[in-house]
Design a protein around this motif. Structure first.
Motif, short mmCIF file in Angstrom:
data_model
loop_
_atom_site.label_atom_id
_atom_site.label_comp_id
_atom_site.label_asym_id
_atom_site.label_seq_id
_atom_site.Cartn_x
_atom_site.Cartn_y
_atom_site.Cartn_z
N UNK A 115 0.83 -1.20 0.00
CA UNK A 115 0.00 0.00 0.00
C UNK A 115 0.87 1.25 0.00
N UNK A 116 0.26 2.34 -0.44
CA UNK A 116 0.92 3.64 -0.41
C UNK A 116 0.85 4.28 0.96
N UNK A 121 -5.06 1.72 13.72
CA UNK A 121 -5.98 2.27 14.71
C UNK A 121 -5.86 1.55 16.04
N UNK A 122 -4.68 1.63 16.65
CA UNK A 122 -4.49 1.04 17.96
C UNK A 122 -3.96 -0.38 17.92
N UNK A 123 -3.62 -0.91 16.75
CA UNK A 123 -3.14 -2.28 16.64
C UNK A 123 -1.87 -2.53 17.44
N UNK A 143 -1.19 6.29 -10.71
CA UNK A 143 -2.16 6.07 -11.78
C UNK A 143 -3.02 7.32 -11.92
N UNK A 144 -3.42 7.62 -13.15
CA UNK A 144 -4.23 8.80 -13.41
C UNK A 144 -5.58 8.75 -12.72
N UNK A 145 -6.11 7.54 -12.45
CA UNK A 145 -7.42 7.42 -11.82
C UNK A 145 -7.35 7.34 -10.29
N UNK A 146 -6.22 7.66 -9.71
CA UNK A 146 -6.10 7.76 -8.26
C UNK A 146 -5.76 6.47 -7.55
N UNK A 147 -5.84 6.48 -6.21
CA UNK A 147 -5.43 5.32 -5.42
C UNK A 147 -6.44 4.17 -5.48
N UNK A 148 -5.99 3.00 -5.08
CA UNK A 148 -6.84 1.80 -4.97
C UNK A 148 -7.02 1.48 -3.49
N UNK A 149 -7.35 0.24 -3.17
CA UNK A 149 -7.59 -0.16 -1.78
C UNK A 149 -8.95 0.33 -1.33
N UNK A 150 -8.97 1.27 -0.38
CA UNK A 150 -10.22 1.85 0.08
C UNK A 150 -10.71 2.95 -0.86
N UNK A 151 -10.15 3.02 -2.05
CA UNK A 151 -10.58 3.94 -3.10
C UNK A 151 -10.80 3.13 -4.37
N UNK A 158 -4.65 2.68 -0.59
CA UNK A 158 -4.76 3.36 0.69
C UNK A 158 -5.68 2.52 1.56
N UNK A 159 -5.43 2.55 2.88
CA UNK A 159 -6.26 1.83 3.83
C UNK A 159 -6.48 2.72 5.04
N UNK A 160 -7.74 2.90 5.40
CA UNK A 160 -8.08 3.71 6.55
C UNK A 160 -8.84 4.96 6.14
N UNK A 161 -9.12 5.80 7.11
CA UNK A 161 -9.87 7.04 6.88
C UNK A 161 -8.93 8.10 6.33
N UNK A 162 -8.79 8.10 5.00
CA UNK A 162 -7.86 9.00 4.33
C UNK A 162 -8.62 9.78 3.26
#
Length: 173
Positions: A115-116, A121-123, A143-151, A158-162
């Motif tokens: 991930x980027x 969260x407290x792990x 990538x031109x279409x932005x991040x993956x993961x939670x996007x 990306x992972x989490x509240x970003x």
């Protein structure tokens, strides 16, 4: 930059990391036990990370392999960095009793294996609170279409509240 184990580390009120190059870590040094290009921990104030380059930070014997590992920081600003071809671009981990507020802008974050950016969260601690405010707008995610993961894009995950929108469509920021 951590001078003591987490249980006994003394906080500082500010830190600046600028104009460094970290590359080719963990892929040709035998036991490969470095977990991050740069780690900042226990800053009860402001940490600024600007104009650095992290490239080819591979997973070590513990996994990890972050360009940046950022823990227990009250206010974090990350700008103008190139974080490329790392196992993990950056980890943002819990703040002891207050949430971390992070501003991550004008960076190239691409080629990450896992991930980027990921927020933890407290792990790492039963008393830690979430990393709750991450403004990661205006970055290039590979990538031109932005991040993956939670996007929904195809760039680095990306992972989490970003908050990541809007983003740059190429690395010419």
């Amino acid at each position: 930059l951590r001078g003591a184990d987490l249980a006994s580390a003394v906080t500082t009120t500010s830190a600046t990391v600028a104009n460094n190059t970290v590359y080719n870590l963990n892929n040709n040094f035998g036991s490969a036990n470095a977990w991050a290009g740069i780690e900042l921990t226990r800053i009860d104030g402001t940490a600024t990370v600007t104009d650095n380059s992290f490239d080819e930070i591979d997973a070590a014997s513990w996994g990890e392999g972050q360009g940046l590992q950022l823990w227990m920081i009250s206010t974090l600003t990350v700008t103008g960095n190139r974080i490329t071809n790392c196992n993990r671009g950056m980890d943002l981990a819990f703040q002891d009793t207050n949430p971390m507020n992070a501003s991550i802008h004008e960076n190239v974050i691409s080629g990450s294996t896992e991930y980027g950016i990921k927020t933890w969260t407290g792990d790492f601690s039963t008393t830690g609170t979430a990393v709750t405010s991450v403004d990661a707008t205006h970055n290039y995610w590979g990538a031109a279409d932005g991040p993956s993961g939670d996007a929904s894009g195809s760039g680095d995950a990306i992972h989490g509240a970003i908050n990541y929108d809007p983003w740059y469509t190429d690395e010419d920021l």
